[in-house]
Design a protein around this motif. Structure first.
Motif, PDB file in Angstrom:
ATOM      1  N   PRO A   1       0.827  -1.214   0.000  1.00  0.00           N
ATOM      2  CA  PRO A   1       0.000   0.000   0.000  1.00  0.00           C
ATOM      3  C   PRO A   1       0.857   1.258   0.000  1.00  0.00           C
ATOM      4  CG  PRO A   1       0.033  -1.000   2.186  1.00  0.00           C
ATOM      5  CD  PRO A   1       0.747  -1.952   1.278  1.00  0.00           C
TER       6      PRO A   1
ATOM      7  N   GLU B   1      -0.300   4.020   1.457  1.00  0.00           N
ATOM      8  CA  GLU B   1      -0.689   4.696   2.693  1.00  0.00           C
ATOM      9  C   GLU B   1      -0.686   3.675   3.828  1.00  0.00           C
ATOM     10  OE1 GLU B   1      -1.142   7.886   2.983  1.00  0.00           O
ATOM     11  OE2 GLU B   1      -0.911   8.291   0.836  1.00  0.00           O
TER      12      GLU B   1
ATOM     13  N   ALA C   1      -2.030   1.092   5.837  1.00  0.00           N
ATOM     14  CA  ALA C   1      -3.225   0.262   5.680  1.00  0.00           C
ATOM     15  C   ALA C   1      -2.868  -1.187   5.961  1.00  0.00           C
ATOM     16  CB  ALA C   1      -3.789   0.397   4.262  1.00  0.00           C
TER      17      ALA C   1
ATOM     18  N   ARG D   1      -2.649  -5.178   5.403  1.00  0.00           N
ATOM     19  CA  ARG D   1      -2.500  -5.953   4.174  1.00  0.00           C
ATOM     20  C   ARG D   1      -2.482  -7.436   4.506  1.00  0.00           C
ATOM     21  NH1 ARG D   1       3.014  -7.230   2.807  1.00  0.00           N
ATOM     22  NH2 ARG D   1       4.540  -6.357   4.263  1.00  0.00           N
TER      23      ARG D   1
ATOM     24  N   ARG E   1      -3.963  -5.763  12.195  1.00  0.00           N
ATOM     25  CA  ARG E   1      -5.126  -5.109  12.804  1.00  0.00           C
ATOM     26  C   ARG E   1      -5.151  -5.262  14.323  1.00  0.00           C
ATOM     27  NH1 ARG E   1      -7.069  -6.854   7.761  1.00  0.00           N
ATOM     28  NH2 ARG E   1      -8.264  -5.275   6.617  1.00  0.00           N
TER      29      ARG E   1
ATOM     30  N   PRO F   1       0.169  -0.839  10.820  1.00  0.00           N
ATOM     31  CA  PRO F   1       0.262  -0.284   9.464  1.00  0.00           C
ATOM     32  C   PRO F   1       0.997   1.055   9.408  1.00  0.00           C
ATOM     33  CG  PRO F   1      -1.919  -1.185   9.816  1.00  0.00           C
ATOM     34  CD  PRO F   1      -1.229  -1.205  11.156  1.00  0.00           C
TER      35      PRO F   1
ATOM     36  N   HIS G   1       4.426   1.540   7.398  1.00  0.00           N
ATOM     37  CA  HIS G   1       4.420   2.541   6.328  1.00  0.00           C
ATOM     38  C   HIS G   1       5.546   3.558   6.518  1.00  0.00           C
ATOM     39  CE1 HIS G   1       2.970   5.544   3.474  1.00  0.00           C
ATOM     40  NE2 HIS G   1       3.071   6.439   4.444  1.00  0.00           N
TER      41      HIS G   1
END
Length: 455
Positions: free
Chosen positions: A46, A48, A50, A52, A59, A121, A125
């Motif tokens: 991704p 941004e 997020a 995956r 999560r 995330p 990132h």
């Protein structure tokens, strides 16, 4: 082109398998010593922050231990400031954290070691952005590694295919680092190269848990970044961490398939049944931001590459590809970062001897392995090897954490070892042993006096 001198250069190309945290820190470690570094990943990465598919834990609650954050800062100077600039919530490991361990809350103080409240995330990132900005590093996503290329004990690259099928390709490399995690195929690859596979150790914790992000309606958490409630009489735990957007992530669960059902009533009842009520109180009137996210982790596993007699030249493993731990303890990313620092330091001195590297990598993961598995194996139903030294350490840590409820110095020493700042030998310094003895003697005297008064 690499800016280092030719004497510092170890080859034209290094390939890293996996662009999760282990792969990213590995890329940071080797980038100064190779002309090019290519990081391969199965997913479409991704652009941004997020979740995956390739990071199924993304999560759920995540933590970098203080020592892991220091290692990450060592590899990518300024990354701590980058995380804070994007909303990361920095706090003191003692002053801004509540730790319920061994049946009681550790005494508060100022540890001077930083913890960071962030989502996985966002962390990945931010680190991936820094890695992608390195001039000699390329991130190549939607690519599957089929097998290493090599013969006569030397690996010279990898065979790859596009994710979902397509034309196969070969990528030459002077060094390949497997950071593909728990799905690592390295033992099979070694067998295919005519080399021995490592022994494997497992502890079947059967960890299951349920996560949800919340917007709290009260100020129960105050200035705390973390609240952690570990198993004691029951195998249940709870974790609450402030996130970069001001929400809180709450993960509840337990060993031996002990997660609550996916209903508001069951979730809140589980929180209230924990040994201390801070998380339950914080959830009072809270607004859910996400749906429930369940997960199951059947066993901790490590592969003993440090015991393998013969290693191929040009192929190493790092992070979860070597050992993956019960995620309740939050050790995996920190171990990977520390192993990456060790690899970088070896490259700085010269060519890396695989045996020496795996001895060092094992020494780093062994600390986490002993912390996690000794805690899990307190419960008779958990399957795994129990050793005399484990029983001794558990007995001693019971005494240390009991004393640490009223002694901030001992509490901070416990957190320094658990957080990869100090080695476990720090538990046995004369000054620590004396404080443990005195506090336990005082507690025993008070208990005797209380019993006598009650009689």
């Amino acid at each position: 082109m690499n800016h280092l001198s030719r004497t510092s250069r170890h080859g034209a190309h290094a390939v890293v398998i996996g662009a999760s945290m282990g792969g990213l820190v590995a890329a940071a470690a080797v980038a100064p010593y190779f002309d090019r570094v290519t990081v391969l990943d199965h997913d479409a990465l991704p652009t941004e922050p997020a979740p995956r598919r390739g990071v199924p834990q993304g999560r759920h609650a995540h933590a970098l231990q203080p020592g892991g954050l220091l290692a990450l800062e060592d590899l990518l100077p300024g990354i701590t400031d980058d995380l804070v600039a994007g909303g990361g919530r920095a706090g003191d490991a003692s002053g801004n954290c509540g730790w319920w361990i061994g049946g009681g809350t550790l005494a508060r103080g100022i540890a001077g070691n930083v913890v960071m409240g962030i989502t996985r995330p966002y962390l990945e990132h931010t680190v991936r952005t820094r890695i992608a900005a390195l001039p000699n590093v390329t991130l190549r996503d939607q690519t599957d590694v089929v097998a290493p290329l090599g013969k006569d004990g030397h690996v010279r690259g990898v065979a790859v295919t596009p994710t979902g099928g397509g034309t196969a390709d070969e990528i030459s490399a002077d060094l390949v680092i497997d950071c593909s995690g728990r799905v690592s195929k390295l033992p099979d690859w070694l067998t295919g190269l005519g080399l021995p596979a490592p022994e494997e150790e497992r502890v079947h914790c059967k960890m299951s848990y349920l996560t949800r992000r919340w917007r709290f309606a009260n100020d129960v958490m105050g200035a705390d970044v973390f609240q952690v409630i570990t198993p004691d009489a029951t195998p249940h735990f709870g974790v609450c961490i402030l996130q970069e957007d001001g929400t809180y992530i709450v993960t509840l669960g337990g060993l031996l398939d002990g997660a609550p059902a996916k209903t508001d009533e069951a979730y809140l009842a589980f929180a209230r049944a924990l040994s201390v009520g801070r998380i339950a109180d914080a959830l009072d009137g809270a607004e859910p931001v996400t749906e429930f996210q369940p997960s199951h982790f059947p066993y901790s596993r490590r592969r003993r590459y440090d015991r393998v007699a013969t290693h191929p030249v040009g192929l190493l493993a790092l992070g979860d590809s070597i050992a993956s731990f019960n995620p309740m303890y939050g050790q995996g990313m920190s171990v990977a970062a520390l192993q990456a620092v060790a690899l970088r330091d070896m490259l700085r001195r010269g060519p890396v001897d695989p045996k020496a590297y795996y001895r060092k990598a094992h020494g780093l993961e062994d600390v986490a392995w002993k912390i996690t598995t000794s805690g899990d194996l307190r419960f008779d139903e958990v399957e795994g090897k129990r050793t005399p030294d484990m029983k001794f350490m558990n007995s001693y840590l019971d005494r240390l954490t009991l004393a640490a409820r009223t002694d901030p110095v001992l509490a901070q020493q416990f957190l320094r070892v658990a957080g990869f700042i100090d080695p476990p030998t720090a538990f046995f310094k004369p000054s620590v042993l004396m404080r443990v003895f005195r506090r336990n003697r005082s507690a025993a005297t008070e208990a005797t006096a209380t019993s006598a008064a009650a009689a």
